[in-house]
Design an enzyme around this catalytic site. Structure first.
Site, PDB file in Angstrom:
ATOM      1  N   GLU A   1      -3.650   6.561   7.097  1.00  0.00           N
ATOM      2  CA  GLU A   1      -3.587   6.606   5.641  1.00  0.00           C
ATOM      3  C   GLU A   1      -2.413   7.466   5.192  1.00  0.00           C
ATOM      4  O   GLU A   1      -2.218   8.579   5.683  1.00  0.00           O
ATOM      5  CB  GLU A   1      -4.888   7.187   5.084  1.00  0.00           C
ATOM      6  CG  GLU A   1      -6.094   6.283   5.306  1.00  0.00           C
ATOM      7  CD  GLU A   1      -7.361   6.897   4.757  1.00  0.00           C
ATOM      8  OE1 GLU A   1      -7.290   7.586   3.715  1.00  0.00           O
ATOM      9  OE2 GLU A   1      -8.421   6.703   5.363  1.00  0.00           O
ATOM     10  N   CYS A   2      -1.647   6.924   4.232  1.00  0.00           N
ATOM     11  CA  CYS A   2      -0.425   7.629   3.827  1.00  0.00           C
ATOM     12  C   CYS A   2      -0.468   8.142   2.401  1.00  0.00           C
ATOM     13  O   CYS A   2       0.447   8.834   1.961  1.00  0.00           O
ATOM     14  CB  CYS A   2       0.791   6.712   3.986  1.00  0.00           C
ATOM     15  SG  CYS A   2       0.773   5.283   2.875  1.00  0.00           S
ATOM     16  N   THR A   3      -1.524   7.845   1.639  1.00  0.00           N
ATOM     17  CA  THR A   3      -1.511   8.195   0.222  1.00  0.00           C
ATOM     18  C   THR A   3      -1.430   9.702  -0.011  1.00  0.00           C
ATOM     19  O   THR A   3      -0.851  10.154  -0.997  1.00  0.00           O
ATOM     20  CB  THR A   3      -2.777   7.655  -0.472  1.00  0.00           C
ATOM     21  OG1 THR A   3      -3.934   8.086   0.255  1.00  0.00           O
ATOM     22  CG2 THR A   3      -2.754   6.135  -0.513  1.00  0.00           C
TER      23      THR A   3
END
Length: 329
Positions: free
Chosen positions: A75-77
């Site tokens: 996950e990059c958010t």
């Protein structure tokens, strides 16, 4: 072929590139039902699981799969500037750490970690690198722009390409070994007329949208199509020309196409099939389910296929070279 396990697989755009580069998907995992449904539609031969990876015991699949590559896109958010002023979510960031039980279970020769560039600023980034090195991997940290690899999109991402046998991969090697022609935003546009535009100056149009368009018209002149870019953070004036690669596709609608009808500017939003082209997945890739917003999100969460194609192609080249050398000896 390089068998791979795909963690945080999304809609399979990275996997599509891996297949183009000589890979074969064995097992894919994602927590989002639409992502796994899309992956299954595109790679029916793969085992696809809809769960968070930390909820799965990877050892239960150890006897079934023997991957050469563990492909991961945590996950990059929480790392991305696209989240705006929202505080980072440490639990989201730490999904990168969750890959290690999978390394324990499958002992893949190669591990690939893809994320936004700002992941390097995460306080546990060095811990991630150090742990990979303790596992015996040589880690190549590459900042790659998808537009340099034949993708009609400017999308800068961090790739950790890790080899247990000590090979290093550089950006220069990738560019030199696998030449790709640069593509522009114009190449993704559907010019057939099936998507209807409305007048830019129609009643109720947001003033900020009109101002973005007028800045572009003042620069380009009339009767030249261009793109309005919403939610920008690079101070580019809120628009771009069509002769440059599309700016980064995100999980929300951000591109409006301005064309001209008898000297009057007309506006419509880019559609999911156009964004799919911007991801470089090719005409064979499907977005079978979900509404428009879901499909935009699938694209925005994805890995550009041509980049992964080049990476897998280079890994294949390295392994074939080693095999040839071993035979010669």
């Amino acid at each position: 072929m390089l068998g791979f396990i795909d963690l945080f697989c999304g809609g399979g755009f990275g996997a599509r590139g891996a297949v183009f580069g000589g890979g074969k998907p064995l097992l894919a995992v994602d927590a989002w039902d639409l992502a796994t449904e899309t992956y299954k539609a595109n790679f029916p031969e793969a085992t696809v699981i809809q769960k968070k990876i930390e909820e799965i015991d990877p050892f239960q699949y150890r006897s079934k799969f023997r991957p050469d590559v563990l492909l991961t896109s945590p996950e990059c958010t929480a790392h991305s500037i696209a989240r705006g002023a929202k505080p980072g979510n440490e639990k989201s960031r730490e999904t990168a750490i969750s890959i290690f039980p999978w390394i324990d279970a499958f002992n893949p020769r190669w591990v690939i970690v893809e994320n936004v560039n700002r992941m390097k600023q995460w306080e546990r980034h060095e811990e991630l690198i150090t742990t990979l090195e303790r596992y015996g991997y040589t880690v190549s940290q590459l900042l790659l722009n998808a537009s340099e690899f034949g993708t009609p999109q400017s999308r800068k991402r961090l790739f950790l390409i890790c080899d247990r046998d000590g090979a290093t991969i550089t950006k220069e090697t990738l560019l030199a070994s696998h030449q790709k022609t640069q593509k522009n935003a114009k190449s993704i546009i559907d010019w057939s007329g099936q998507y209807k535009s409305t007048p830019l100056y129609k009643p109720g149009r947001a003033q900020s949208t009109v101002e973005r368009a007028e800045r572009a018209i003042a620069s380009l002149g009339k009767n030249i199509p261009f793109l309005i870019v919403y939610y920008g953070s690079d101070y580019a004036g809120g628009w771009q020309t069509l002769d440059a690669p599309l700016r980064t596709v995100t999980t929300i609608d951000r591109f409006g196409l301005v064309t001209w009808d008898k000297g009057e500017p007309m506006l419509r939003m880019l559609q999911p099939p156009e964004l799919l082209k911007a991801m470089g997945a090719g005409s064979s890739h499907q977005l079978p389910a979900g509404n428009r917003r879901d499909k935009v999100k699938l694209c925005g969460n994805g890995v550009c296929s041509p980049v992964m194609e080049v990476i897998f192609g280079e890994i294949n080249r390295i392994m074939q070279s080693e095999h040839s050398l071993a035979i010669a000896v």
